[in-house]
Design an enzyme around this catalytic site. Structure first.
Site, mmCIF file in Angstrom:
data_model
loop_
_atom_site.group_PDB
_atom_site.id
_atom_site.type_symbol
_atom_site.label_atom_id
_atom_site.label_comp_id
_atom_site.label_asym_id
_atom_site.label_seq_id
_atom_site.Cartn_x
_atom_site.Cartn_y
_atom_site.Cartn_z
ATOM 1 N N GLY A 10 0.943 -1.347 -0.056
ATOM 2 C CA GLY A 10 -0.024 -0.193 -0.052
ATOM 3 C C GLY A 10 0.789 1.170 -0.045
ATOM 4 N N GLU A 11 0.657 2.196 0.836
ATOM 5 C CA GLU A 11 1.421 3.369 0.942
ATOM 6 C C GLU A 11 1.788 3.433 2.246
ATOM 7 O OE1 GLU A 11 2.438 5.387 -1.417
ATOM 8 O OE2 GLU A 11 3.578 6.277 0.367
ATOM 9 N N SER A 12 3.323 3.283 2.463
ATOM 10 C CA SER A 12 3.870 3.390 3.938
ATOM 11 C C SER A 12 3.596 4.207 4.706
ATOM 12 C CB SER A 12 5.122 2.616 3.776
ATOM 13 O OG SER A 12 6.002 3.496 2.828
ATOM 14 N N GLU A 43 0.776 -12.133 -2.572
ATOM 15 C CA GLU A 43 -0.774 -12.261 -2.444
ATOM 16 C C GLU A 43 -1.425 -11.949 -3.949
ATOM 17 O OE1 GLU A 43 1.003 -9.962 -1.447
ATOM 18 O OE2 GLU A 43 0.411 -8.094 -1.486
ATOM 19 N N ARG A 51 12.636 3.357 -0.967
ATOM 20 C CA ARG A 51 11.360 3.194 -1.486
ATOM 21 C C ARG A 51 10.968 3.493 -2.835
ATOM 22 N NH1 ARG A 51 8.027 7.381 1.340
ATOM 23 N NH2 ARG A 51 6.354 6.243 0.453
ATOM 24 N N CYS A 85 5.965 -5.528 0.404
ATOM 25 C CA CYS A 85 6.139 -4.062 -0.166
ATOM 26 C C CYS A 85 6.034 -3.036 0.894
ATOM 27 C CB CYS A 85 5.183 -4.119 -1.341
ATOM 28 S SG CYS A 85 5.665 -3.004 -2.519
ATOM 29 N N ILE A 113 5.319 -3.369 -7.355
ATOM 30 C CA ILE A 113 4.440 -2.406 -7.807
ATOM 31 C C ILE A 113 5.231 -1.076 -6.839
ATOM 32 C CG2 ILE A 113 1.931 -1.150 -7.561
ATOM 33 C CD1 ILE A 113 0.801 -4.055 -7.740
ATOM 34 N N ARG A 114 5.685 -0.226 -7.418
ATOM 35 C CA ARG A 114 6.485 0.933 -6.947
ATOM 36 C C ARG A 114 7.086 0.232 -5.690
ATOM 37 N NH1 ARG A 114 4.308 5.211 -4.418
ATOM 38 N NH2 ARG A 114 2.368 3.981 -3.845
ATOM 39 N N HIS A 160 4.805 -8.881 -4.172
ATOM 40 C CA HIS A 160 3.459 -9.036 -3.487
ATOM 41 C C HIS A 160 3.110 -10.516 -3.929
ATOM 42 C CE1 HIS A 160 2.117 -5.035 -2.860
ATOM 43 N NE2 HIS A 160 3.199 -4.580 -3.700
HETATM 44 N N1 GLN Z 1 5.987 2.716 -2.689
HETATM 45 C C1 GLN Z 1 5.074 2.242 -1.565
HETATM 46 C C2 GLN Z 1 5.690 2.510 -0.376
HETATM 47 O O1 GLN Z 1 6.836 3.034 -0.083
HETATM 48 C C3 GLN Z 1 5.007 0.765 -1.516
HETATM 49 C C4 GLN Z 1 4.072 0.266 -2.706
HETATM 50 C C5 GLN Z 1 3.586 -1.193 -2.477
HETATM 51 O O2 GLN Z 1 3.160 -1.668 -1.391
HETATM 52 N N2 GLN Z 1 3.205 -1.514 -3.752
HETATM 53 O O3 GLN Z 1 4.841 3.039 0.570
#
Ligand code: GLN
Length: 197
Positions: free
Chosen positions: A48-50, A178, A111, A80, A140-141, A176
């Protein structure tokens, strides 16, 4: 054995779905507060978005209870953003805004190092203990594990680069599992919980 999924932000439904295929519904706990946390014997931390997840952990009063559980050896499968939150050190990201971390995995993480959302990709991975075919990693990112300290063991590689580590019973993955429709990593984590400490 109750498995919790930290359900504040991120790909929570996907984590719940993956675990739902492996454990009974009564053994799956949606963790939103400290009462939920107290019931689990292992925790999944989603992607997600940390920065957002860290803020919500603080707002829901979960920071201190989580830190205490990690200190006591709570097993965790962190993917992630989850990996970002557990890392000992974050190499400063370009955004200049990085979250506080629990610091329980001896890695330095940078990140968003694998590119933007649009540069998301899948790649075959070698994962310790998994027989062929290779595990398809979804990135993903994703954070890059830029260095691995002596307290963790690499467990997953993409073209020889470490993309997953294990420190005791805490697993941190840049990808990921999952999302790949392949439960071998979850199964391996689950079996590791059955081995006496
Ligand atoms: N870039 C996100 C972060 O640093 C992590 C991305 C993800 O969980 N897919 O929060």
């Amino acid at each position: 054995m109750k498995i919790g999924v930290l359900a504040l932000q991120g790909d929570v439904p996907e984590h719940l779905r993956a675990w739902g295929s492996l454990v009974r519904p009564s053994d799956l706990v949606v963790v939103r507060g400290s009462d939920d946390l107290a019931r689990v014997s292992a925790l999944s931390l989603p992607g997600g978005e940390s920065t957002t997840i860290a803020r919500l952990i603080e707002q829901s009063g979960l920071w201190a209870p989580l830190a205490a559980r990690f200190r006591d050896g709570l097993p965790a499968l962190a993917t992630c953003a989850g990996l970002v939150l557990l890392a000992r050190t974050l190499a400063p990201s370009e955004s200049g805004r990085d979250p506080p971390t629990f610091g329980v995995l001896d890695v330095v993480v940078h990140r968003n190092d694998y590119g933007t959302q649009r540069e998301s990709f899948e790649a075959p991975l070698d994962v310790l203990g998994l027989a062929p075919p290779p595990f398809l990693g979804v990135f993903i990112r994703s954070p890059r594990i830029v260095s691995v300290g002596p307290e963790v063991t690499p467990i997953a590689w993409r073209d020889g680069e470490v993309v997953g580590v294990r420190g005791g019973r805490i697993w941190g993955l840049a990808f990921h599992p999952e999302l790949s429709g392949d439960l071998r990593v979850h199964r391996a984590f689950l079996s590791s919980l059955r081995v006496p400490r």
